[in-house]
Design an enzyme around this catalytic site. Structure first.
Site, PDB file in Angstrom:
ATOM      1  N   PHE A   1      11.813 123.800  37.754  1.00 52.09           N
ATOM      2  CA  PHE A   1      12.877 124.881  37.259  1.00 52.09           C
ATOM      3  C   PHE A   1      12.984 126.162  37.940  1.00 52.09           C
ATOM      4  O   PHE A   1      14.007 126.932  38.172  1.00 52.09           O
ATOM      5  CB  PHE A   1      12.246 124.969  35.624  1.00 52.09           C
ATOM      6  CG  PHE A   1      13.032 123.581  34.876  1.00 52.09           C
ATOM      7  CD1 PHE A   1      14.097 123.489  34.647  1.00 52.09           C
ATOM      8  CD2 PHE A   1      11.935 122.937  34.208  1.00 52.09           C
ATOM      9  CE1 PHE A   1      14.498 122.348  33.783  1.00 52.09           C
ATOM     10  CE2 PHE A   1      12.142 121.980  33.681  1.00 52.09           C
ATOM     11  CZ  PHE A   1      13.505 121.471  33.406  1.00 52.09           C
TER      12      PHE A   1
ATOM     13  N   ASP B   1      11.557 125.540  26.708  1.00 54.45           N
ATOM     14  CA  ASP B   1      13.077 125.629  26.519  1.00 54.45           C
ATOM     15  C   ASP B   1      13.407 126.746  25.948  1.00 54.45           C
ATOM     16  O   ASP B   1      12.770 127.313  24.693  1.00 54.45           O
ATOM     17  CB  ASP B   1      13.258 124.328  25.433  1.00 54.45           C
ATOM     18  CG  ASP B   1      12.827 122.937  25.891  1.00 54.45           C
ATOM     19  OD1 ASP B   1      13.665 122.519  27.000  1.00 54.45           O
ATOM     20  OD2 ASP B   1      11.990 122.268  25.564  1.00 54.45           O
TER      21      ASP B   1
HETATM   22  C1  LIG Z   1      12.306 123.245  30.173  1.00 52.72           C
HETATM   23  S1  LIG Z   1      11.053 122.110  30.274  1.00 52.72           S
HETATM   24  C2  LIG Z   1       9.805 122.850  31.338  1.00 52.72           C
HETATM   25  C3  LIG Z   1       8.920 121.473  31.893  1.00 52.72           C
HETATM   26  C4  LIG Z   1       8.033 122.184  32.869  1.00 52.72           C
HETATM   27  N1  LIG Z   1       6.943 123.085  32.271  1.00 52.72           N
HETATM   28  C5  LIG Z   1       8.626 122.990  33.987  1.00 52.72           C
HETATM   29  O1  LIG Z   1       8.533 124.316  34.101  1.00 52.72           O
HETATM   30  O2  LIG Z   1       8.980 122.261  34.960  1.00 52.72           O
HETATM   31  C6  LIG Z   1      10.071 122.062  28.497  1.00 52.72           C
HETATM   32  C7  LIG Z   1       9.429 121.163  28.172  1.00 52.72           C
HETATM   33  O3  LIG Z   1       8.569 121.285  27.031  1.00 52.72           O
HETATM   34  C8  LIG Z   1       8.580 120.133  26.246  1.00 52.72           C
HETATM   35  N2  LIG Z   1       8.261 120.384  24.948  1.00 52.72           N
HETATM   36  C9  LIG Z   1       8.845 121.328  24.029  1.00 52.72           C
HETATM   37  N3  LIG Z   1       8.451 121.400  23.083  1.00 52.72           N
HETATM   38  C10 LIG Z   1       7.375 120.520  22.889  1.00 52.72           C
HETATM   39  C11 LIG Z   1       6.232 120.578  22.117  1.00 52.72           C
HETATM   40  N4  LIG Z   1       6.120 121.246  20.882  1.00 52.72           N
HETATM   41  N5  LIG Z   1       5.192 119.664  22.410  1.00 52.72           N
HETATM   42  C12 LIG Z   1       5.373 118.972  23.619  1.00 52.72           C
HETATM   43  N6  LIG Z   1       6.116 118.968  24.643  1.00 52.72           N
HETATM   44  C13 LIG Z   1       7.114 119.930  24.371  1.00 52.72           C
HETATM   45  C14 LIG Z   1      10.057 119.394  26.540  1.00 52.72           C
HETATM   46  O4  LIG Z   1      10.065 117.930  26.141  1.00 52.72           O
HETATM   47  C15 LIG Z   1      10.271 119.827  28.077  1.00 52.72           C
HETATM   48  O5  LIG Z   1       9.913 118.620  28.670  1.00 52.72           O
END
Ligand SMILES: C[S@@+](CC[C@H](N)C(=O)[O-])C[C@H]1O[C@@H](n2cnc3c(N)ncnc32)[C@H](O)[C@@H]1O
Length: 247
Positions: free
Chosen positions: A227, A152
């Site tokens: 993404f 994110d």
């Molecule tokens: C923008 S999405 C990208 C998902 C995937 N990597 C993709 O490229 O399609 C970021 C993901 O990171 C997860 N996330 C963020 N911080 C995290 C943490 N500290 N522990 C586990 N998951 C986390 C969020 O829930 C979200 O699903």
């Protein structure tokens, strides 16, 4: 992901009510828990797959050789989203072991459903904060790779403190990687890519694998994520960074 986040009240999420006059603040998290409707497949993944493949958050370092029943190269992915790329990587490399960490329940359900359907033996999951998992469950020098794909970006300045890539994160990851192990990050948000580069260049004990000292070309082993596909349609770039643990 390049659109602004839908945050429930600016920065209020950083505070919790005081409990018995004790800790007022908790560590700032890199995520907000989003409610999401579950599909039938995701629910099946959780119902059947969770007892089989989800590891509990404990305060003991986990013996992953015992978990997987063998000693194999080990990759941990933080924030696998809906799990498409993690499933693809695990299916393509049955001789390696993979640990995925994600807090988004429908994503965890989707990944588990895939693990069941594809009968993968080399994938385990944590459904909680990856920082806690690294600190509490992963022994030092026990990972060959740590993947962070499209974290994110937290676009607004007041949310930058929520970005997962910070100096403390770089040091925590360095400790958990084996010497020679690699932190591989990718983002489609150029300002975040620049921050990642700045943080990693300042972090002790790493070597940038990029020939030009900045970004590496998209590595073959990184599947294109949802993404990234979306970003490509919108004409965005993607920046990959690979840093190797030196000592
Ligand atoms: C923008 S999405 C990208 C998902 C995937 N990597 C993709 O490229 O399609 C970021 C993901 O990171 C997860 N996330 C963020 N911080 C995290 C943490 N500290 N522990 C586990 N998951 C986390 C969020 O829930 C979200 O699903």
């Amino acid at each position: 992901m390049t659109e602004p986040q839908d945050i429930p009240g600016p920065d209020q999420a950083d505070e919790l009510p005081a409990e018995q006059g004790e800790r007022k603040h908790r560590a700032i998290k890199s995520f907000v828990m989003r409610a999401g409707r579950m599909t039938e497949g995701q629910q099946r993944g959780l119902d059947i797959g969770k007892p089989l493949f989800v590891l509990p958050l404990t305060d003991d370092f986990v013996d992953f050789d015992a978990v997987f029943g063998r000693s194999a190269p080990r990759t941990l992915e933080i924030g696998f989203g809906m799990g498409h790329s993690l499933l693809e990587m695990a299916a393509a490399a049955p001789e390696q072991d993979f640990i995925g960490v994600e807090v988004h329940r429908p994503g965890v359900g989707a990944l588990l459903n895939g693990v069941l359907t594809q009968e993968l033996k080399n994938l385990r999951v944590y459904d909680c904060d990856a920082i806690e998992v690294l600190k509490r469950c992963v022994a030092d020098a026990s990972l060959d790779r740590l993947l962070l794909f499209f974290p994110d970006p937290w676009h607004k300045s007041r949310h930058h403190k929520r970005r997962i890539v910070q100096p403390e994160f770089a040091e925590l990851v360095r400790q958990k990687l084996k010497v020679g192990g690699v932190l591989h990050m990718a983002t489609d948000w150029q300002p975040y890519a620049e921050v990642m580069l700045e943080v990693m260049q300042a972090a002790p004990g790493y070597r940038n694998q990029a020939a030009d000292g900045a970004y590496v070309p998209r590595p073959e082993e990184r599947p294109i994520t949802k993404f990234e596909r979306r970003g490509e349609r919108l004409g965005h770039g993607v920046w990959d960074l690979k840093f190797e643990r030196l000592d």
